[in-house]
Write a protein that holds these residues in place. Structure first.
Motif, PDB file in Angstrom:
ATOM      1  N   GLN A  87      38.257  36.185  36.986  1.00  0.00           N
ATOM      2  CA  GLN A  87      36.889  36.426  36.504  1.00  0.00           C
ATOM      3  C   GLN A  87      36.635  37.914  36.363  1.00  0.00           C
ATOM      4  OE1 GLN A  87      33.293  34.331  37.525  1.00  0.00           O
ATOM      5  NE2 GLN A  87      34.347  33.475  39.311  1.00  0.00           N
ATOM      6  N   HIS A  88      37.213  38.679  37.286  1.00  0.00           N
ATOM      7  CA  HIS A  88      37.126  40.136  37.205  1.00  0.00           C
ATOM      8  C   HIS A  88      38.402  40.629  36.532  1.00  0.00           C
ATOM      9  CE1 HIS A  88      34.158  39.719  40.737  1.00  0.00           C
ATOM     10  NE2 HIS A  88      33.498  39.858  39.604  1.00  0.00           N
ATOM     11  N   GLY A  89      38.223  41.287  35.388  1.00  0.00           N
ATOM     12  CA  GLY A  89      39.370  41.599  34.530  1.00  0.00           C
ATOM     13  C   GLY A  89      40.432  42.436  35.201  1.00  0.00           C
ATOM     14  N   ASN A  90      40.039  43.287  36.137  1.00  0.00           N
ATOM     15  CA  ASN A  90      41.004  44.185  36.784  1.00  0.00           C
ATOM     16  C   ASN A  90      41.534  43.609  38.104  1.00  0.00           C
ATOM     17  OD1 ASN A  90      38.575  44.426  38.136  1.00  0.00           O
ATOM     18  ND2 ASN A  90      38.610  46.663  38.262  1.00  0.00           N
ATOM     19  N   GLU A  91      41.500  42.268  38.220  1.00  0.00           N
ATOM     20  CA  GLU A  91      42.048  41.595  39.412  1.00  0.00           C
ATOM     21  C   GLU A  91      43.049  40.543  38.926  1.00  0.00           C
ATOM     22  OE1 GLU A  91      38.656  40.241  41.701  1.00  0.00           O
ATOM     23  OE2 GLU A  91      37.715  42.217  41.602  1.00  0.00           O
ATOM     24  N   PRO A  92      44.233  40.991  38.483  1.00  0.00           N
ATOM     25  CA  PRO A  92      45.058  40.159  37.611  1.00  0.00           C
ATOM     26  C   PRO A  92      45.954  39.107  38.261  1.00  0.00           C
ATOM     27  CG  PRO A  92      46.100  42.287  37.907  1.00  0.00           C
ATOM     28  CD  PRO A  92      44.764  42.364  38.613  1.00  0.00           C
ATOM     29  N   TRP A 137      38.744  46.365  33.416  1.00  0.00           N
ATOM     30  CA  TRP A 137      37.574  46.570  34.259  1.00  0.00           C
ATOM     31  C   TRP A 137      37.075  45.230  34.786  1.00  0.00           C
ATOM     32  CZ3 TRP A 137      34.858  49.066  29.478  1.00  0.00           C
ATOM     33  CH2 TRP A 137      34.223  48.104  28.698  1.00  0.00           C
ATOM     34  N   ARG A 138      36.140  45.327  35.699  1.00  0.00           N
ATOM     35  CA  ARG A 138      35.629  44.158  36.411  1.00  0.00           C
ATOM     36  C   ARG A 138      34.818  43.208  35.507  1.00  0.00           C
ATOM     37  NH1 ARG A 138      34.265  43.135  41.881  1.00  0.00           N
ATOM     38  NH2 ARG A 138      32.312  41.993  42.187  1.00  0.00           N
ATOM     39  N   TYR A 139      34.068  43.803  34.575  1.00  0.00           N
ATOM     40  CA  TYR A 139      33.008  43.105  33.847  1.00  0.00           C
ATOM     41  C   TYR A 139      33.542  42.428  32.592  1.00  0.00           C
ATOM     42  CZ  TYR A 139      31.175  46.493  37.002  1.00  0.00           C
ATOM     43  OH  TYR A 139      30.982  47.229  38.144  1.00  0.00           O
ATOM     44  N   TYR A 194      40.252  32.696  42.335  1.00  0.00           N
ATOM     45  CA  TYR A 194      41.187  33.747  42.763  1.00  0.00           C
ATOM     46  C   TYR A 194      40.747  35.132  42.294  1.00  0.00           C
ATOM     47  CZ  TYR A 194      44.440  30.466  44.740  1.00  0.00           C
ATOM     48  OH  TYR A 194      45.016  29.516  45.553  1.00  0.00           O
ATOM     49  N   HIS A 195      40.609  36.031  43.266  1.00  0.00           N
ATOM     50  CA  HIS A 195      40.206  37.422  43.010  1.00  0.00           C
ATOM     51  C   HIS A 195      41.184  38.378  43.697  1.00  0.00           C
ATOM     52  CE1 HIS A 195      35.997  36.883  41.428  1.00  0.00           C
ATOM     53  NE2 HIS A 195      36.300  35.646  41.775  1.00  0.00           N
ATOM     54  N   MET A 196      40.869  39.683  43.612  1.00  0.00           N
ATOM     55  CA  MET A 196      41.633  40.686  44.357  1.00  0.00           C
ATOM     56  C   MET A 196      40.683  41.678  45.010  1.00  0.00           C
ATOM     57  SD  MET A 196      44.904  41.373  41.868  1.00  0.00           S
ATOM     58  CE  MET A 196      45.717  42.476  43.044  1.00  0.00           C
ATOM     59  N   GLN A 197      41.075  42.121  46.187  1.00  0.00           N
ATOM     60  CA  GLN A 197      40.307  43.094  46.955  1.00  0.00           C
ATOM     61  C   GLN A 197      41.168  44.341  47.173  1.00  0.00           C
ATOM     62  OE1 GLN A 197      39.504  41.341  50.815  1.00  0.00           O
ATOM     63  NE2 GLN A 197      41.667  41.046  51.297  1.00  0.00           N
ATOM     64  N   VAL A 272      39.479  33.070  47.146  1.00  0.00           N
ATOM     65  CA  VAL A 272      40.694  33.721  47.659  1.00  0.00           C
ATOM     66  C   VAL A 272      40.733  35.132  47.095  1.00  0.00           C
ATOM     67  CG1 VAL A 272      43.221  33.729  47.681  1.00  0.00           C
ATOM     68  CG2 VAL A 272      41.981  31.553  47.823  1.00  0.00           C
ATOM     69  N   GLU A 273      40.811  36.113  47.978  1.00  0.00           N
ATOM     70  CA  GLU A 273      40.922  37.517  47.574  1.00  0.00           C
ATOM     71  C   GLU A 273      42.298  38.030  47.997  1.00  0.00           C
ATOM     72  OE1 GLU A 273      38.628  39.854  46.288  1.00  0.00           O
ATOM     73  OE2 GLU A 273      36.788  38.658  46.217  1.00  0.00           O
ATOM     74  N   LEU A 274      43.169  38.230  47.018  1.00  0.00           N
ATOM     75  CA  LEU A 274      44.476  38.824  47.317  1.00  0.00           C
ATOM     76  C   LEU A 274      44.294  40.330  47.430  1.00  0.00           C
ATOM     77  CD1 LEU A 274      46.365  37.033  44.391  1.00  0.00           C
ATOM     78  CD2 LEU A 274      46.388  36.321  46.803  1.00  0.00           C
ATOM     79  N   ALA A 333      32.626  43.466  47.124  1.00  0.00           N
ATOM     80  CA  ALA A 333      32.037  42.121  47.115  1.00  0.00           C
ATOM     81  C   ALA A 333      32.876  41.206  46.233  1.00  0.00           C
ATOM     82  CB  ALA A 333      30.616  42.196  46.585  1.00  0.00           C
ATOM     83  N   ASP A 334      32.710  39.884  46.453  1.00  0.00           N
ATOM     84  CA  ASP A 334      33.516  38.944  45.650  1.00  0.00           C
ATOM     85  C   ASP A 334      32.958  38.759  44.248  1.00  0.00           C
ATOM     86  OD1 ASP A 334      31.337  37.533  46.745  1.00  0.00           O
ATOM     87  OD2 ASP A 334      32.507  35.759  47.226  1.00  0.00           O
TER      88      ASP A 334
HETATM   89 ZN   LIG Z   1      36.667  39.749  42.062  1.00  0.00          ZN
END
Ligand SMILES: [Zn+2]
Length: 334
Positions: A87-92, A137-139, A194-197, A272-274, A333-334
Motif C-alpha cells: 500500500q505504501h509504494g516505498n515498502e516493497p 514514495w509512501r503515497y 504487508y508493510h515495512m518499517q 505485518v511490518e518487515l 506509523a502503519d
Molecule cells: Zn506502510
C-alpha cells in the motif's frame, strides 16, 4: 495445551515449507525485489501459465496514473484469505514474497498443494500502490489533492482510507477504494496487510526483523480481535522459526487503517511490518514474509489457527528503540 498447539503448528509450518516447495537458494537468487509494474504483470502472467491456470490474475482496477492494480488468486476452498502488499509504494518486499507464495502454492500438483487449494482461496492484491512504487514514495499519486492523511503535492496515504463508513465510490484515495471494493466482493475471513518499517532493537540488543499488530480500534468484536491475534501468532511463529525477532507494532486506533477497518468488518485482520534491514538482508526478509504467508494459509486450511492461544500475541515484546541514524519519520506509523 499451549505446548501441543505449538508442536502441531510447528509441524504444520514445516510441512507447508517442505511439501509446498519452499524455493531453493538458487531459485531465490532469481527473485527481483523491486520489479516495475509492467514486469510484475509479466511475472503474474508467467505464474498463470506455469500453474496451468491454477493461479489466476485479474486487474482489480487502475491507479490514478493508469497503472494496473493486480489481483491474483490461488485455491478454491471455503476459507477465504486476502493478502495485501505495498500500500505504501516505498515498502516493497511484500510484493516479491507474494509472487513466491503464488508459485509455492499454485505451481505443482503435489497432494499437499492440491489439499491446500481445496481448503482455502487466497486472493492477493499484489502491489496496491503501483504509482507510489514508481515514485518510490509512501503515497499514491494525486498532486492536486489536499489530503487529510497524506502529503500535499504527492498524494494520499492509502492506509488511512479504508474506513467502512466511507463507501468506495466516495473514497478520495483511488487505490484504497479498489481494495475496499475487492474486499466487499470477496468477504475474506482473514486479511493480512504487508508493510515495512525502519530498524529497531530490543533492550537486549537484538535487532527486530518484523512487527505485528491486530485491530486496536473500538468497535471490533471480541471474536474478530481474538482471531486476529491468533493469526498474528501463527505469522510470528513462522518468522521466529526462520530466525526472526518479532515484536508488537505500536499502531494507532484510526479506523481508516486497513488493520482496523477490516477488523471492524469482522475479518481476522493483521498488519505485518518487515524491518528494512538493508540490501544484504532483503532475501531473508522476503523469505520471512513468504513463511508467514504460507503458515497463515496452512493453519487456516487445517484449522490449527483456531487452537492458538490469542494471549500469546499480547505477550510479544513492544517494538523497542530505533537504531541511531535511521530515518523513522515516515514509517513511524502503519
Ligand atoms: Zn506502510
Amino acid at each position: 495445551m499451549a505446548m501441543s498447539t505449538r508442536t502441531a503448528l510447528g509441524s504444520a509450518a514445516v510441512s507447508a515449507l517442505t511439501v509446498l516447495g519452499l524455493v531453493t537458494p538458487a531459485q531465490a537468487r532469481r527473485v527481483d525485489a523491486r520489479p516495475d509494474t509492467a514486469e510484475l504483470g509479466r511475472e503474474l502472467r508467467k505464474l498463470e501459465w506455469r500453474s496451468g491456470g491454477v493461479v489466476s490474475m485479474s486487474r482489480i482496477g487502475e491507479s490514478n496514473q493508469g497503472r494496473p492494480v493486480w489481483g491474483a488468486r490461488v485455491g478454491h476452498g471455503p476459507v477465504r484469505i486476502l493478502y495485501i502488499t505495498q500500500q505504501h509504494g516505498n515498502e516493497p518486499l511484500g510484493t516479491p514474497a507474494a509472487l513466491r507464495f503464488l508459485a509455492a502454492t499454485g505451481v505443482g500438483r503435489t497432494a499437499a498443494q492440491r489439499w491446500l487449494r481445496s481448503r482455502v482461496t487466497v486472493d492477493v492484491v499484489v502491489r496496491a500502490n503501483p504509482d507510489g512504487h514508481e515514485h518510490d514514495w509512501r503515497y499514491n499519486h494525486d498532486p492536486s489533492a489536499r489530503p487529510g492523511h497524506g502529503k500535499p503535492r504527492k498524494g494520499y496515504d492509502l492506509n488511512r482510507y479504508h474506513d467502512p463508513h466511507i463507501p468506495p465510490a466516495d473514497n478520495p484515495a483511488t487505490e484504497a477504494g479498489l481494495i475496499q471494493r475487492h474486499y466487499a466482493g470477496f468477504r475474506p475471513e482473514i486479511v493480512v496487510d504487508y508493510h515495512m518499517q525502519g530498524r529497531y532493537v530490543l533492550g537486549d540488543g537484538r535487532e527486530i526483523t518484523a512487527s505485528l499488530m491486530w485491530p486496536t480500534t473500538p468497535g471490533v468484536t471480541p471474536s474478530a480481535g481474538a482471531f486476529a491475534r491468533q493469526i498474528a501468532v501463527v505469522a510470528q511463529r513462522a518468522m521466529t522459526a526462520a530466525g526472526g525477532t518479532v515484536t508488537q507494532f505500536p499502531g494507532g486506533e484510526y479506523r481508516g487503517i486497513a488493520r482496523n477497518a477490516y477488523g471492524l468488518c469482522g475479518s481476522g485482520s493483521v498488519l505485518v511490518e518487515l524491518s528494512d534491514l538493508g540490501a544484504e538482508h532483503e532475501r531473508a526478509q522476503i523469505d520471512s514474509a513468504l513463511r508467514a504467508m504460507l503458515a497463515v494459509a496452512w493453519s487456516a486450511a487445517d484449522g490449527s489457527v483456531e487452537r492458538v492461544d490469542p494471549g500469546a500475541a499480547e505477550r510479544l515484546p513492544p517494538r523497542g528503540e530505533p537504531l541511531p541514524d535511521t530515518d523513522t519519520t515516515e514509517r513511524a506509523a502503519d
